[in-house]
Motif scaffolding. Structure first.
Motif, PDB file in Angstrom:
ATOM      1  N   LEU A  79      66.134  65.246  81.837  1.00 10.48           N
ATOM      2  CA  LEU A  79      64.725  64.952  81.536  1.00 10.48           C
ATOM      3  C   LEU A  79      63.772  65.808  82.355  1.00 10.48           C
ATOM      4  O   LEU A  79      62.781  66.327  81.836  1.00 10.48           O
ATOM      5  CB  LEU A  79      64.456  63.469  81.825  1.00 10.48           C
ATOM      6  N   ASP A 104      65.074  70.642  92.620  1.00  8.07           N
ATOM      7  CA  ASP A 104      66.391  70.060  92.339  1.00  8.07           C
ATOM      8  C   ASP A 104      67.353  70.454  93.437  1.00  8.07           C
ATOM      9  O   ASP A 104      67.449  71.622  93.818  1.00  8.07           O
ATOM     10  CB  ASP A 104      66.932  70.508  90.977  1.00  8.07           C
ATOM     11  N   SER A 147      66.223  67.789  99.161  1.00  5.06           N
ATOM     12  CA  SER A 147      66.577  66.463  98.660  1.00  5.06           C
ATOM     13  C   SER A 147      65.367  65.541  98.799  1.00  5.06           C
ATOM     14  O   SER A 147      64.722  65.511  99.847  1.00  5.06           O
ATOM     15  CB  SER A 147      67.731  65.885  99.482  1.00  5.06           C
ATOM     16  N   VAL A 148      65.104  64.773  97.763  1.00  4.98           N
ATOM     17  CA  VAL A 148      64.002  63.804  97.853  1.00  4.98           C
ATOM     18  C   VAL A 148      64.357  62.666  98.812  1.00  4.98           C
ATOM     19  O   VAL A 148      63.481  61.907  99.236  1.00  4.98           O
ATOM     20  CB  VAL A 148      63.639  63.208  96.469  1.00  4.98           C
ATOM     21  N   ASN A 162      61.398  61.941  89.387  1.00  9.73           N
ATOM     22  CA  ASN A 162      62.404  61.859  88.326  1.00  9.73           C
ATOM     23  C   ASN A 162      63.835  61.974  88.852  1.00  9.73           C
ATOM     24  O   ASN A 162      64.772  61.515  88.208  1.00  9.73           O
ATOM     25  CB  ASN A 162      62.097  62.980  87.312  1.00  9.73           C
ATOM     26  N   HIS A 196      66.350  57.133  94.647  1.00 10.04           N
ATOM     27  CA  HIS A 196      65.346  56.664  93.676  1.00 10.04           C
ATOM     28  C   HIS A 196      64.097  56.095  94.362  1.00 10.04           C
ATOM     29  O   HIS A 196      62.985  56.561  94.114  1.00 10.04           O
ATOM     30  CB  HIS A 196      65.958  55.604  92.751  1.00 10.04           C
ATOM     31  N   TYR A 226      71.162  50.389  91.384  1.00 18.17           N
ATOM     32  CA  TYR A 226      70.256  51.184  90.546  1.00 18.17           C
ATOM     33  C   TYR A 226      69.115  50.297  90.018  1.00 18.17           C
ATOM     34  O   TYR A 226      67.932  50.688  90.046  1.00 18.17           O
ATOM     35  CB  TYR A 226      71.096  51.753  89.406  1.00 18.17           C
ATOM     36  N   LYS A 246      65.211  50.763  90.790  1.00 15.78           N
ATOM     37  CA  LYS A 246      64.313  51.069  89.677  1.00 15.78           C
ATOM     38  C   LYS A 246      63.187  50.038  89.562  1.00 15.78           C
ATOM     39  O   LYS A 246      62.071  50.369  89.163  1.00 15.78           O
ATOM     40  CB  LYS A 246      65.103  51.148  88.365  1.00 15.78           C
ATOM     41  N   PRO A 281      62.989  55.909  80.543  1.00 25.74           N
ATOM     42  CA  PRO A 281      63.444  56.777  79.454  1.00 25.74           C
ATOM     43  C   PRO A 281      64.804  56.355  78.899  1.00 25.74           C
ATOM     44  O   PRO A 281      65.557  55.606  79.547  1.00 25.74           O
ATOM     45  CB  PRO A 281      63.565  58.138  80.141  1.00 25.74           C
ATOM     46  N   ALA A 321      67.687  58.891  77.305  1.00 22.06           N
ATOM     47  CA  ALA A 321      67.907  60.287  76.897  1.00 22.06           C
ATOM     48  C   ALA A 321      69.334  60.705  77.189  1.00 22.06           C
ATOM     49  O   ALA A 321      69.965  60.222  78.133  1.00 22.06           O
ATOM     50  CB  ALA A 321      66.940  61.201  77.651  1.00 22.06           C
ATOM     51  N   SER A 380      71.915  62.762  78.767  1.00 24.26           N
ATOM     52  CA  SER A 380      72.029  63.621  79.947  1.00 24.26           C
ATOM     53  C   SER A 380      73.373  63.302  80.577  1.00 24.26           C
ATOM     54  O   SER A 380      74.095  62.427  80.110  1.00 24.26           O
ATOM     55  CB  SER A 380      70.902  63.323  80.941  1.00 24.26           C
ATOM     56  N   ARG A 381      73.653  63.997  81.666  1.00 24.56           N
ATOM     57  CA  ARG A 381      74.957  63.715  82.302  1.00 24.56           C
ATOM     58  C   ARG A 381      75.001  62.296  82.854  1.00 24.56           C
ATOM     59  O   ARG A 381      76.065  61.734  83.056  1.00 24.56           O
ATOM     60  CB  ARG A 381      75.256  64.742  83.381  1.00 24.56           C
ATOM     61  N   LEU A 382      73.822  61.698  83.104  1.00 27.64           N
ATOM     62  CA  LEU A 382      73.817  60.321  83.617  1.00 27.64           C
ATOM     63  C   LEU A 382      74.215  59.330  82.533  1.00 27.64           C
ATOM     64  O   LEU A 382      74.635  58.225  82.821  1.00 27.64           O
ATOM     65  CB  LEU A 382      72.426  59.934  84.141  1.00 27.64           C
ATOM     66  N   THR A 383      74.030  59.717  81.262  1.00 25.22           N
ATOM     67  CA  THR A 383      74.249  58.728  80.195  1.00 25.22           C
ATOM     68  C   THR A 383      75.395  59.094  79.265  1.00 25.22           C
ATOM     69  O   THR A 383      75.684  58.378  78.318  1.00 25.22           O
ATOM     70  CB  THR A 383      72.959  58.578  79.347  1.00 25.22           C
TER      71      THR A 383
HETATM   72  P1  NAI Z   1      70.228  64.206  85.284  1.00 25.11           P
HETATM   73  O1  NAI Z   1      71.405  63.926  86.147  1.00 25.11           O
HETATM   74  O2  NAI Z   1      70.422  65.129  84.137  1.00 25.11           O
HETATM   75  O3  NAI Z   1      69.033  64.779  86.172  1.00 25.11           O
HETATM   76  C1  NAI Z   1      68.744  64.290  87.427  1.00 25.11           C
HETATM   77  C2  NAI Z   1      68.510  65.470  88.342  1.00 25.11           C
HETATM   78  O4  NAI Z   1      68.148  64.975  89.624  1.00 25.11           O
HETATM   79  C3  NAI Z   1      69.757  66.307  88.538  1.00 25.11           C
HETATM   80  O5  NAI Z   1      69.518  67.657  88.172  1.00 25.11           O
HETATM   81  C4  NAI Z   1      70.068  66.179  90.038  1.00 25.11           C
HETATM   82  O6  NAI Z   1      70.593  67.365  90.615  1.00 25.11           O
HETATM   83  C5  NAI Z   1      68.719  65.827  90.597  1.00 25.11           C
HETATM   84  N1  NAI Z   1      68.848  65.119  91.869  1.00 25.11           N
HETATM   85  C6  NAI Z   1      69.691  64.126  92.185  1.00 25.11           C
HETATM   86  N2  NAI Z   1      69.505  63.740  93.448  1.00 25.11           N
HETATM   87  C7  NAI Z   1      68.520  64.498  93.958  1.00 25.11           C
HETATM   88  C8  NAI Z   1      67.876  64.548  95.206  1.00 25.11           C
HETATM   89  N3  NAI Z   1      68.236  63.760  96.221  1.00 25.11           N
HETATM   90  N4  NAI Z   1      66.872  65.436  95.368  1.00 25.11           N
HETATM   91  C9  NAI Z   1      66.503  66.276  94.373  1.00 25.11           C
HETATM   92  N5  NAI Z   1      67.106  66.261  93.155  1.00 25.11           N
HETATM   93  C10 NAI Z   1      68.096  65.388  92.956  1.00 25.11           C
HETATM   94  O7  NAI Z   1      69.664  62.807  84.805  1.00 25.11           O
HETATM   95  P2  NAI Z   1      68.518  62.360  83.765  1.00 25.11           P
HETATM   96  O8  NAI Z   1      69.151  61.502  82.776  1.00 25.11           O
HETATM   97  O9  NAI Z   1      67.730  63.499  83.329  1.00 25.11           O
HETATM   98  O10 NAI Z   1      67.677  61.366  84.697  1.00 25.11           O
HETATM   99  C11 NAI Z   1      66.367  61.619  85.136  1.00 25.11           C
HETATM  100  C12 NAI Z   1      65.770  60.313  85.642  1.00 25.11           C
HETATM  101  O11 NAI Z   1      65.654  59.400  84.562  1.00 25.11           O
HETATM  102  C13 NAI Z   1      66.585  59.589  86.694  1.00 25.11           C
HETATM  103  O12 NAI Z   1      65.731  59.009  87.641  1.00 25.11           O
HETATM  104  C14 NAI Z   1      67.299  58.525  85.921  1.00 25.11           C
HETATM  105  O13 NAI Z   1      67.644  57.415  86.734  1.00 25.11           O
HETATM  106  C15 NAI Z   1      66.239  58.155  84.916  1.00 25.11           C
HETATM  107  N6  NAI Z   1      66.756  57.503  83.724  1.00 25.11           N
HETATM  108  C16 NAI Z   1      67.469  58.218  82.804  1.00 25.11           C
HETATM  109  C17 NAI Z   1      67.910  57.564  81.665  1.00 25.11           C
HETATM  110  C18 NAI Z   1      68.573  58.291  80.589  1.00 25.11           C
HETATM  111  O14 NAI Z   1      68.802  57.694  79.528  1.00 25.11           O
HETATM  112  N7  NAI Z   1      68.916  59.576  80.769  1.00 25.11           N
HETATM  113  C19 NAI Z   1      67.724  56.130  81.478  1.00 25.11           C
HETATM  114  C20 NAI Z   1      66.903  55.506  82.478  1.00 25.11           C
HETATM  115  C21 NAI Z   1      66.467  56.188  83.569  1.00 25.11           C
END
Ligand code: NAI
Length: 702
Positions: free
Chosen positions: A301, A320, A356-357, A383, A407, A448, A452, A478, A480, A482-485
């Motif tokens: 996302l 990132d 890192s955040v 995010n 988070h 989580y 959240k 969201p 979407a 992604s590797r999380l889902t």
């Molecule tokens: P993703 O894994 O594709 O992207 C998350 C990014 O955050 C990764 O590129 C990762 O390297 C980066 N990251 C992780 N820890 C970090 C840190 N300490 N500092 C800086 N960067 C860091 O995941 P996605 O799905 O795009 O998720 C984005 C956000 O949306 C997350 O907060 C996730 O919890 C939330 N979310 C996503 C959902 C979905 O359906 N994909 C559902 C609900 C929430």
């Protein structure tokens, strides 16, 4: 002393300037307006001359000159360009941030050019104008820098289409200087003589104001809101009382070139003039000159948000860490770098950050990256995220903490320094990323879900703290692919869930058009809805001094749990207020039934169409614009016996009602009579005041 090269790109400001209609009128008089242009001189339906902008940010010119280290004894205002994004309201606060863009060397004995740019945003959050100034440093040439080759403006080889004569009074500078430029050269005869002049001279920007009036009168009479760009070069000084003539050639649709000459000797005093005019480009949401930070933007996302923001003009910090899905192990710079490359390849501007955040230093450095590269932060999307799922008994303290650190603490770490910048500049947009797992629960995700939902609490309070600084904070849940889902979503859903379906909502909430703060939205697969914490009307179980017992709770659980007529509260006080009202309600009556009050500003506008009295609207056509400080803008259109209510600003409202959200609710709940609100100054009405008096008849809200 040489020009200070380190100053290039460093932020100047934010500088704040409060102004009222009196400042706008004083300026208009200073540049020669009078009874023949009453629109600019009378507070009733006042219109503001666009060139007023530069008088209001005159301090920026001085600050830029000082920061550059130019020899102040040799400076002249060389060139001036103003690009107008929105009409200048007759009052408010202007917040200006800028920087020195570059220096140019005309050669030894020929001088140097210092170019600086600024953006000015109004306290309503609207970007008003971009200013580009070129200061000529007569004594600073020959520093070995590059020269600037700028082609002169092409003037048609024919008579001008318009010639506007004007006669600045011999006392004109005395009036003009009250708008801000009080330099002695324009008032003190002795000082002027020492500087080589016979007497004090006109301010170049005063002549510029005369020219702006001439251009408007010729090309957009009475419509300052249609002025889009005004640029020129100051070429000669002028003594007060000397008549001037502005020559204007139309060169294309919406374009003209111009110059102003000394009508006594024909010398050009302002040259290379360009003027553009027309309607404000239609409704595209843009982020030009906004600076955005997106955390976790190397993938999923975050990557999509970053690409979309940059495509619409934002300069983006792509943060990132480049870690694994569960955050274990080290990081990598390649995900952030790849996204930066994608943005640049598409013609956008971005820089990478790999912090890192999860640490305070990381958060501070992410914001510093934005400040170093782009000078400010307007938008922050929290995010970044990881997952470490385990059923609760197996949820070790380490797994619990790792997820909270990224988070919840991660959002704190980045938002705090970003919020400080936004508060200072009086503008900001912050997005929290929550999840359905937090809002509604999901097996195996206690860490989580807790993190959240913590973000929702963070938003609830931050929205209050940001209210008076133009900072809006909203939350997105969201869905979407992604590797999380990838292992959580059914494959058919995964295929349909591109992050691009979520991004439109997030971008809107990040834009200056966003009217809401403190809202939560679900977004995924192109479906959007609002989620909220709602509170039922409840029931008072304590009678007189008698304590309720667990048994009375058991007997009344249904009534206590009932969500009929539930409310969304703006803050703790609103909820406590209702609890107190509940105690005063006669036994057995629901407090909601009793108070029938609105607890939020949006609720009033939701109720408006239903409360419209069509019979009272015969022959009434009007647009009522509401600007509710702390809540946003709505407008209500009454046309041919119908009523429609929409969020945002209308192009040409009949009248505008301005009031703080708390006072508005009191007025709507019958606790503040409208007349009292108006006479006490809590309610301000602009435009057709008489029409505004119809509102009480048109709606039966109580
Ligand atoms: P993703 O894994 O594709 O992207 C998350 C990014 O955050 C990764 O590129 C990762 O390297 C980066 N990251 C992780 N820890 C970090 C840190 N300490 N500092 C800086 N960067 C860091 O995941 P996605 O799905 O795009 O998720 C984005 C956000 O949306 C997350 O907060 C996730 O919890 C939330 N979310 C996503 C959902 C979905 O359906 N994909 C559902 C609900 C929430």
């Amino acid at each position: 002393m040489a020009l200070n090269r380190d100053a290039i790109g460093k932020p100047i400001g934010p500088m704040k300037r409060d102004y009222t209609w009196k400042d706008a009128v004083l300026y208009a008089l200073g540049v020669g307006a009078g009874f023949s242009e009453l629109d600019y001189c009378y507070e009733k339906d006042l219109k503001v001359i666009p060139s007023f902008s530069i008088a209001m940010i005159f301090d920026f010119l001085s600050q830029a000159a000082i920061a550059s280290g130019v020899n102040l004894a040799g400076i002249l205002h060389g060139e001036q360009e103003l690009i107008f994004h929105n009409p200048i309201p007759p009052e408010g606060t202007l917040i200006t941030t800028g920087r020195i863009v570059d220096y140019f060397d005309k050669g030894k004995d020929k001088g140097a050019l210092i170019v600086a740019e600024s953006e000015t945003v109004h306290s309503s959050g609207k970007k008003l104008f971009t200013n580009v100034i070129t200061v000529f440093g007569r004594l600073d040439g020959g520093f070995g820098g590059k020269d600037r080759k700028k082609s002169p403006v092409d003037f048609p080889d024919r008579d001008p289409d318009f010639i506007v004569e004007a006669a600045p009074s011999p006392d004109q500078p005395l009036l003009y200087r009250l708008s801000g430029d009080i330099f002695h050269l324009h008032v003190d005869p002795e000082f002027a003589r020492m500087a080589g002049f016979d007497m004090p001279i006109m301010h170049g920007l005063c002549t510029h104001g005369f020219a702006c009036r001439a251009l408007m009168a010729s090309l957009v009479p009475g419509q300052p809101e249609r002025v889009r760009r005004l640029a020129c070069r100051f070429s000669k000084t002028l003594y007060p009382g000397v008549p001037i003539r502005t020559l204007i050639w139309k060169t294309a649709d919406g374009k003209a070139v111009w110059r102003t000459v000394n009508a006594e000797n024909g010398q050009v005093v302002i040259d290379n003039g360009e003027f553009e005019y027309g309607d404000i480009p239609k409704d595209e949401i843009r982020f030009d000159d906004r600076v955005a930070i997106v955390t976790g933007a190397g993938a999923g996302l975050g990557r999509t948000y970053a690409l979309e923001l940059a495509r619409r003009g934002a300069r983006v910090v792509v943060n990132d860490l480049g870690g694994s899905r569960d955050g274990a192990g080290g990081g990598s710079s390649s995900p952030a770098d790849r996204v930066v490359e994608e943005i640049r390849a598409a013609g956008g501007e971005a820089v990478a950050n790999y912090d890192s955040v999860a640490t305070a230093e990381g958060g501070a450095n992410i914001v510093k990256t934005a400040l170093d590269a782009f000078g400010t932060v307007d938008i922050l999307i929290n995010n970044a995220g990881i997952l470490r799922d385990k059923s609760f008994v197996k949820m070790s303290a380490e797994i619990w903490q790792a997820v909270l650190d990224v988070h919840l603490k991660g959002a704190y770490n980045v938002t705090r320094p970003a919020f400080a910048v936004m508060k200072e500049k009086g503008y900001g947009r912050i997005i929290m990323t929550t999840s359905a797992a937090g809002l509604y629960g999901n097996f195996g995700q206690t860490n989580y879900a807790a993190a959240k939902m913590g973000l929702v609490g963070l938003m609830n309070t931050l929205k209050l703290e940001g209210e008076k600084y133009g900072i809006k904070v909203n939350t997105v849940a969201p869905i979407a692919a992604s590797r999380l889902t990838e292992d959580v979503m059914p494959p058919e859903m995964f295929a349909k869930s591109k992050p691009e379906f979520v991004a439109p909502l997030v971008l809107y909430l990040c834009s200056d058009r966003c009217p809401v703060s403190g809202n939560i939205y679900n977004a995924g697969m192109g479906f959007f809805n609002r989620a909220a914490v709602v509170t039922g009307p409840g029931k008072v179980l304590a009678k007189d001094d008698q304590l309720p017992t667990p048994e009375t709770v058991m007997a009344n659980l249904e009534a206590i749990s009932d969500l009929t007529g539930a409310k969304i509260y703006h803050d703790l006080n609103a909820q406590v207020g209702d609890a107190l009202i509940a105690f005063q309600a006669p036994a057995g009556k629901s407090p909601v039934e009793e108070s029938k009050g609105f607890s939020s500003v949006p609720a009033v506008f939701d109720a408006m169409p239903g409360a419209f009295v069509a019979e009272a609207a015969a022959g009434v056509n009007a647009v009522f614009q509401y600007a509710i400080a702390g809540a946003g803008e709505w407008h209500c259109t009454i046309k041919e016996g119908t009523c429609t209510v929409a969020v945002g600003l209308h192009d040409s409202p009949t009248c505008t009602l301005k009031i703080a959200d708390g006072d508005f609710l009191k007025m709507m709940n019958g606790q503040l009579p409208p007349m009292q609100a108006y006479t006490s100054g809590k309610l301000k009405i602009e435009g057709d005041i008489m029409k505004s008096q119809l509102i009480e008849k048109l709606f039966k809200l109580k």
